[in-house]
Scaffold this motif. Structure first.
Motif, mmCIF file in Angstrom:
data_model
loop_
_atom_site.group_PDB
_atom_site.id
_atom_site.type_symbol
_atom_site.label_atom_id
_atom_site.label_comp_id
_atom_site.label_asym_id
_atom_site.label_seq_id
_atom_site.Cartn_x
_atom_site.Cartn_y
_atom_site.Cartn_z
ATOM 1 N N ALA A 19 0.824 -1.215 0.000
ATOM 2 C CA ALA A 19 0.000 0.000 0.000
ATOM 3 C C ALA A 19 0.859 1.266 0.000
ATOM 4 C CB ALA A 19 -0.934 -0.012 1.200
ATOM 5 N N LYS A 20 2.038 1.219 0.569
ATOM 6 C CA LYS A 20 2.918 2.389 0.652
ATOM 7 C C LYS A 20 3.640 2.677 -0.668
ATOM 8 C CE LYS A 20 3.817 1.988 5.597
ATOM 9 N NZ LYS A 20 4.815 1.643 6.612
ATOM 10 N N MET A 21 3.570 1.750 -1.613
ATOM 11 C CA MET A 21 4.263 1.946 -2.882
ATOM 12 C C MET A 21 3.610 3.060 -3.685
ATOM 13 S SD MET A 21 4.880 -1.997 -4.086
ATOM 14 C CE MET A 21 5.813 -1.566 -5.537
ATOM 15 N N THR A 22 4.429 3.862 -4.358
ATOM 16 C CA THR A 22 3.901 4.897 -5.243
ATOM 17 C C THR A 22 3.457 4.236 -6.547
ATOM 18 O OG1 THR A 22 6.030 5.330 -6.287
ATOM 19 C CG2 THR A 22 5.493 6.611 -4.291
ATOM 20 N N ARG B 120 4.865 0.832 -8.434
ATOM 21 C CA ARG B 120 3.995 -0.291 -8.822
ATOM 22 C C ARG B 120 4.180 -0.646 -10.295
ATOM 23 N NH1 ARG B 120 -1.681 0.366 -5.482
ATOM 24 N NH2 ARG B 120 -0.699 0.739 -3.492
ATOM 25 N N VAL B 121 4.276 0.368 -11.144
ATOM 26 C CA VAL B 121 4.485 0.126 -12.578
ATOM 27 C C VAL B 121 5.824 -0.576 -12.796
ATOM 28 C CG1 VAL B 121 4.871 1.256 -14.806
ATOM 29 C CG2 VAL B 121 2.983 1.996 -13.337
ATOM 30 N N GLU B 122 6.856 -0.093 -12.117
ATOM 31 C CA GLU B 122 8.189 -0.701 -12.238
ATOM 32 C C GLU B 122 8.164 -2.156 -11.767
ATOM 33 O OE1 GLU B 122 12.585 -0.156 -10.240
ATOM 34 O OE2 GLU B 122 11.384 1.637 -10.565
ATOM 35 N N SER C 131 5.554 -4.119 -11.647
ATOM 36 C CA SER C 131 4.745 -4.875 -12.603
ATOM 37 C C SER C 131 5.576 -5.288 -13.810
ATOM 38 C CB SER C 131 3.552 -4.040 -13.050
ATOM 39 O OG SER C 131 2.800 -4.728 -14.009
ATOM 40 N N ASN C 132 6.427 -4.386 -14.285
ATOM 41 C CA ASN C 132 7.302 -4.698 -15.414
ATOM 42 C C ASN C 132 8.326 -5.774 -15.051
ATOM 43 O OD1 ASN C 132 5.977 -2.841 -17.034
ATOM 44 N ND2 ASN C 132 7.401 -1.191 -16.540
ATOM 45 N N GLN C 133 8.806 -5.747 -13.804
ATOM 46 C CA GLN C 133 9.776 -6.752 -13.346
ATOM 47 C C GLN C 133 9.130 -8.131 -13.229
ATOM 48 O OE1 GLN C 133 11.220 -5.343 -9.584
ATOM 49 N NE2 GLN C 133 12.988 -4.337 -10.474
ATOM 50 N N LEU C 134 7.907 -8.157 -12.709
ATOM 51 C CA LEU C 134 7.256 -9.431 -12.414
ATOM 52 C C LEU C 134 6.753 -10.157 -13.649
ATOM 53 C CD1 LEU C 134 5.144 -8.474 -9.278
ATOM 54 C CD2 LEU C 134 7.231 -9.829 -9.337
ATOM 55 N N PHE D 77 -2.004 -8.909 -9.599
ATOM 56 C CA PHE D 77 -0.804 -8.115 -9.381
ATOM 57 C C PHE D 77 -0.465 -8.044 -7.904
ATOM 58 C CE2 PHE D 77 1.048 -3.902 -8.425
ATOM 59 C CZ PHE D 77 2.301 -4.128 -8.960
ATOM 60 N N LYS D 78 -1.487 -7.890 -7.059
ATOM 61 C CA LYS D 78 -1.229 -7.780 -5.619
ATOM 62 C C LYS D 78 -0.609 -9.067 -5.077
ATOM 63 C CE LYS D 78 -4.522 -4.203 -4.518
ATOM 64 N NZ LYS D 78 -5.679 -3.778 -3.748
ATOM 65 N N ASN D 79 -1.134 -10.227 -5.483
ATOM 66 C CA ASN D 79 -0.548 -11.485 -5.024
ATOM 67 C C ASN D 79 0.854 -11.668 -5.596
ATOM 68 O OD1 ASN D 79 -2.315 -12.609 -3.171
ATOM 69 N ND2 ASN D 79 -3.554 -13.589 -4.742
ATOM 70 N N SER D 80 1.064 -11.245 -6.837
ATOM 71 C CA SER D 80 2.402 -11.320 -7.431
ATOM 72 C C SER D 80 3.384 -10.472 -6.630
ATOM 73 C CB SER D 80 2.368 -10.856 -8.887
ATOM 74 O OG SER D 80 1.572 -11.703 -9.671
ATOM 75 N N ALA D 81 2.942 -9.268 -6.244
ATOM 76 C CA ALA D 81 3.805 -8.379 -5.460
ATOM 77 C C ALA D 81 4.083 -8.978 -4.082
ATOM 78 C CB ALA D 81 3.163 -7.007 -5.315
#
Length: 139
Positions: free
Chosen positions: A26-29, A33-35, A37-40, A53-57
């Protein structure tokens, strides 16, 4: 759960860990999050379903380099076994209450924590284990 920890304490510790991971997310800007998402890319389960995306993170925060995940029984069905001593990774699993027969319900979705393991935490069953499992399964 260690030897000195009760089941209730273990559950509370797991809840606290998941809450801490959710707060970290939740604290991520938005740019972070975009960065991320690109990594994952898109993580998937052993059954081929994409993870949110949330579970991936959440998985990424717990173990870098996660690729394919599944529950203990899912890995067994796939012919792999979780290595001894590996720690489960937590994800949020959606659920809702079932309607009784003849009733319709608009019950809200709730989430519970589920345990999954990355493929790197598993190893193939040996040929003898595979044979034993097939014999036991036929009985």
């Amino acid at each position: 759960m260690n030897k000195n920890q009760t089941k209730t304490e273990a559950i509370e510790a797991k809840k606290a860990k998941m809450k801490q991971l959710a707060e970290q997310f939740a604290k991520m800007t938005e740019s972070e999050r975009v960065e991320l998402s690109n990594q994952l890319g898109s993580l998937r389960t052993i059954e081929g379903r994409p993870l949110s995306f949330k579970n991936s993170a959440l998985l990424y925060f717990q173990r870098k380099g996660v690729s394919i995940v599944g529950g203990f029984q899912q890995w067994k069905k796939a012919g792999r076994i979780v290595k001894k001593g590996e720690k489960a990774l937590g994800i949020f699993c959606p659920a809702s209450t079932k309607a009784k027969e003849g009733e319709t319900t608009d019950s809200p979705t709730f989430f519970f924590t589920g345990n999954v393991f990355d493929i790197s935490q598993t190893e193939p069953l040996t040929p003898s284990e595979t044979l034993t499992r097939s014999l036991v399964g036929n009985m």
